[in-house]
Design a protein around this motif. Structure first.
Motif, PDB file in Angstrom:
ATOM      1  N   VAL A 143      -1.730   4.135  -8.921  1.00 15.67           N
ATOM      2  CA  VAL A 143      -0.589   4.508  -8.326  1.00 15.67           C
ATOM      3  C   VAL A 143      -0.841   5.117  -6.930  1.00 15.67           C
ATOM      4  O   VAL A 143      -0.011   5.256  -6.044  1.00 15.67           O
ATOM      5  CB  VAL A 143       0.161   5.708  -9.148  1.00 15.67           C
ATOM      6  CG1 VAL A 143       0.824   5.057 -10.418  1.00 15.67           C
ATOM      7  CG2 VAL A 143      -0.724   6.758  -9.687  1.00 15.67           C
ATOM      8  N   GLU A 144      -2.073   5.802  -6.699  1.00 13.37           N
ATOM      9  CA  GLU A 144      -2.535   6.396  -5.394  1.00 13.37           C
ATOM     10  C   GLU A 144      -2.540   5.301  -4.409  1.00 13.37           C
ATOM     11  O   GLU A 144      -2.841   5.671  -3.223  1.00 13.37           O
ATOM     12  CB  GLU A 144      -3.938   7.310  -5.470  1.00 13.37           C
ATOM     13  CG  GLU A 144      -3.848   8.168  -6.471  1.00 13.37           C
ATOM     14  CD  GLU A 144      -4.090   7.744  -8.053  1.00 13.37           C
ATOM     15  OE1 GLU A 144      -3.845   8.500  -8.953  1.00 13.37           O
ATOM     16  OE2 GLU A 144      -4.606   6.639  -8.241  1.00 13.37           O
ATOM     17  N   GLU A 145      -3.050   4.123  -4.517  1.00  9.50           N
ATOM     18  CA  GLU A 145      -3.400   3.085  -3.692  1.00  9.50           C
ATOM     19  C   GLU A 145      -2.113   1.994  -3.734  1.00  9.50           C
ATOM     20  O   GLU A 145      -1.866   1.317  -2.584  1.00  9.50           O
ATOM     21  CB  GLU A 145      -4.576   2.162  -4.070  1.00  9.50           C
ATOM     22  CG  GLU A 145      -5.674   3.199  -4.529  1.00  9.50           C
ATOM     23  CD  GLU A 145      -6.904   2.869  -3.442  1.00  9.50           C
ATOM     24  OE1 GLU A 145      -6.739   1.938  -2.785  1.00  9.50           O
ATOM     25  OE2 GLU A 145      -7.872   3.781  -3.486  1.00  9.50           O
ATOM     26  N   SER A 198       1.770   1.861   3.644  1.00 11.56           N
ATOM     27  CA  SER A 198       2.960   1.168   3.458  1.00 11.56           C
ATOM     28  C   SER A 198       3.222  -0.333   3.698  1.00 11.56           C
ATOM     29  O   SER A 198       4.094  -1.015   3.647  1.00 11.56           O
ATOM     30  CB  SER A 198       4.114   1.893   4.219  1.00 11.56           C
ATOM     31  OG  SER A 198       4.274   3.196   3.617  1.00 11.56           O
ATOM     32  N   ARG A 217       1.006  -1.171  -0.128  1.00 12.58           N
ATOM     33  CA  ARG A 217      -0.034  -0.153  -0.152  1.00 12.58           C
ATOM     34  C   ARG A 217       0.967   1.175  -0.216  1.00 12.58           C
ATOM     35  O   ARG A 217       1.995   1.206   0.579  1.00 12.58           O
ATOM     36  CB  ARG A 217      -0.994   0.018   1.139  1.00 12.58           C
ATOM     37  CG  ARG A 217      -1.743  -1.247   1.269  1.00 12.58           C
ATOM     38  CD  ARG A 217      -2.472  -1.524   2.595  1.00 12.58           C
ATOM     39  NE  ARG A 217      -3.279  -0.303   3.180  1.00 12.58           N
ATOM     40  CZ  ARG A 217      -4.532  -0.127   3.041  1.00 12.58           C
ATOM     41  NH1 ARG A 217      -5.293  -1.320   1.949  1.00 12.58           N
ATOM     42  NH2 ARG A 217      -5.338   0.890   3.406  1.00 12.58           N
ATOM     43  N   THR A 218       0.188   2.179  -0.475  1.00 17.38           N
ATOM     44  CA  THR A 218       1.142   3.621  -0.515  1.00 17.38           C
ATOM     45  C   THR A 218       1.073   4.261   0.817  1.00 17.38           C
ATOM     46  O   THR A 218       0.348   3.751   1.660  1.00 17.38           O
ATOM     47  CB  THR A 218       0.486   4.640  -1.309  1.00 17.38           C
ATOM     48  OG1 THR A 218      -0.796   4.933  -1.073  1.00 17.38           O
ATOM     49  CG2 THR A 218       0.467   3.979  -2.918  1.00 17.38           C
ATOM     50  N   ALA A 247       1.877   0.869  -4.293  1.00 16.12           N
ATOM     51  CA  ALA A 247       3.450   1.240  -4.335  1.00 16.12           C
ATOM     52  C   ALA A 247       3.999   0.045  -5.189  1.00 16.12           C
ATOM     53  O   ALA A 247       5.160   0.439  -5.808  1.00 16.12           O
ATOM     54  CB  ALA A 247       3.955   1.813  -3.009  1.00 16.12           C
ATOM     55  N   TRP A 248       3.699  -0.999  -4.974  1.00  9.05           N
ATOM     56  CA  TRP A 248       4.432  -2.127  -5.500  1.00  9.05           C
ATOM     57  C   TRP A 248       3.460  -3.229  -5.749  1.00  9.05           C
ATOM     58  O   TRP A 248       2.431  -3.373  -4.983  1.00  9.05           O
ATOM     59  CB  TRP A 248       5.658  -2.727  -4.643  1.00  9.05           C
ATOM     60  CG  TRP A 248       6.153  -3.881  -5.094  1.00  9.05           C
ATOM     61  CD1 TRP A 248       7.331  -3.932  -6.023  1.00  9.05           C
ATOM     62  CD2 TRP A 248       5.977  -5.220  -4.716  1.00  9.05           C
ATOM     63  NE1 TRP A 248       7.441  -5.352  -6.218  1.00  9.05           N
ATOM     64  CE2 TRP A 248       6.527  -6.115  -5.362  1.00  9.05           C
ATOM     65  CE3 TRP A 248       4.856  -5.732  -3.771  1.00  9.05           C
ATOM     66  CZ2 TRP A 248       6.629  -7.567  -5.289  1.00  9.05           C
ATOM     67  CZ3 TRP A 248       4.839  -7.045  -3.717  1.00  9.05           C
ATOM     68  CH2 TRP A 248       5.708  -7.825  -4.440  1.00  9.05           C
ATOM     69  N   THR A 301       0.540   6.959   1.611  1.00  4.94           N
ATOM     70  CA  THR A 301      -0.837   7.895   1.912  1.00  4.94           C
ATOM     71  C   THR A 301      -1.938   7.438   2.511  1.00  4.94           C
ATOM     72  O   THR A 301      -2.710   8.149   2.493  1.00  4.94           O
ATOM     73  CB  THR A 301      -0.702   8.796   0.617  1.00  4.94           C
ATOM     74  OG1 THR A 301      -0.950   8.010  -0.533  1.00  4.94           O
ATOM     75  CG2 THR A 301       0.532   9.682   0.411  1.00  4.94           C
ATOM     76  N   LYS A 302      -2.022   6.382   2.303  1.00  7.52           N
ATOM     77  CA  LYS A 302      -3.455   5.295   2.725  1.00  7.52           C
ATOM     78  C   LYS A 302      -3.868   5.794   4.011  1.00  7.52           C
ATOM     79  O   LYS A 302      -2.883   5.873   4.948  1.00  7.52           O
ATOM     80  CB  LYS A 302      -3.157   3.815   2.772  1.00  7.52           C
ATOM     81  CG  LYS A 302      -3.025   3.442   1.489  1.00  7.52           C
ATOM     82  CD  LYS A 302      -4.244   3.546   0.358  1.00  7.52           C
ATOM     83  CE  LYS A 302      -5.141   2.368   0.541  1.00  7.52           C
ATOM     84  NZ  LYS A 302      -6.399   2.457  -0.093  1.00  7.52           N
TER      85      LYS A 302
END
Length: 169
Positions: free
Chosen positions: A130-132, A61, A52-53, A134-135, A55-56
């Motif tokens: 990409v907002e949700e 992360s 997860r990004t 990260a990988w 910014t969630k």
């Protein structure tokens, strides 16, 4: 609209709607709401896993073996499962995810949410948001099992994973 402003149905211990609240308020006040978890597998049967990004709003992360999210006000679990799977995988025309079971997740700190677990086969090329995400990658059952002790996973997804494994016997 900001994710924290999204309106959610607030539900009781029997999953009956008792009111509505913005997502940010529901999280801050520990109001019980609804979520969907969808295990997405590719044509080879590998499981979509992502980080997860940062910014969630919840569990930034951390890794997850499900796509999914909250069920919006007046939305069915089934509709939320399809919407969330298509959004997070970045695809359209996905088959409707198959419902498996539902459980009440409790984080042990006074917060809980009803969690509906689904599965779907995604033979389409994925383009995660990409907002949700990260990988991401598709991992075999063995690869995922090896990572369970290495990576930090979202706790509700881990609970859903354990219940899914028990459900499948």
């Amino acid at each position: 609209m900001n994710a924290a402003d999204e309106i959610l149905d607030i539900v009781d211990e029997n999953d009956r709607v008792t009111g509505q609240a913005p997502r940010g308020e529901a999280y801050a006040r520990g109001l019980r709401h609804r979520c969907v978890f969808i295990q997405a597998k590719d044509a080879s049967g590998r499981i979509f896993v992502h980080r997860r990004t940062a910014t969630k709003l919840v569990f930034p992360s951390l890794y997850d073996m499900f796509v999914g999210g909250v069920v919006g006000t007046g939305e069915s679990y089934d509709d939320a499962a399809l919407r969330e799977a298509e959004e997070e995988l970045g695809v359209t025309g996905l088959p409707r995810p198959a419902f498996l079971f539902k459980f009440l997740y409790d984080n042990g700190s006074g917060q809980s949410w009803w969690s509906a677990v689904y599965e779907v086969r995604c033979a389409l090329p994925v383009r995660p948001q990409v907002e949700e995400v990260a990988w991401h990658d598709f991992l075999s059952d063995e690869e995922l099992s090896a990572r369970l002790g290495e990576w930090e996973w979202v706790p509700d997804g881990l609970a859903a994973w354990e219940r899914l494994r028990a459900h499948r016997g």
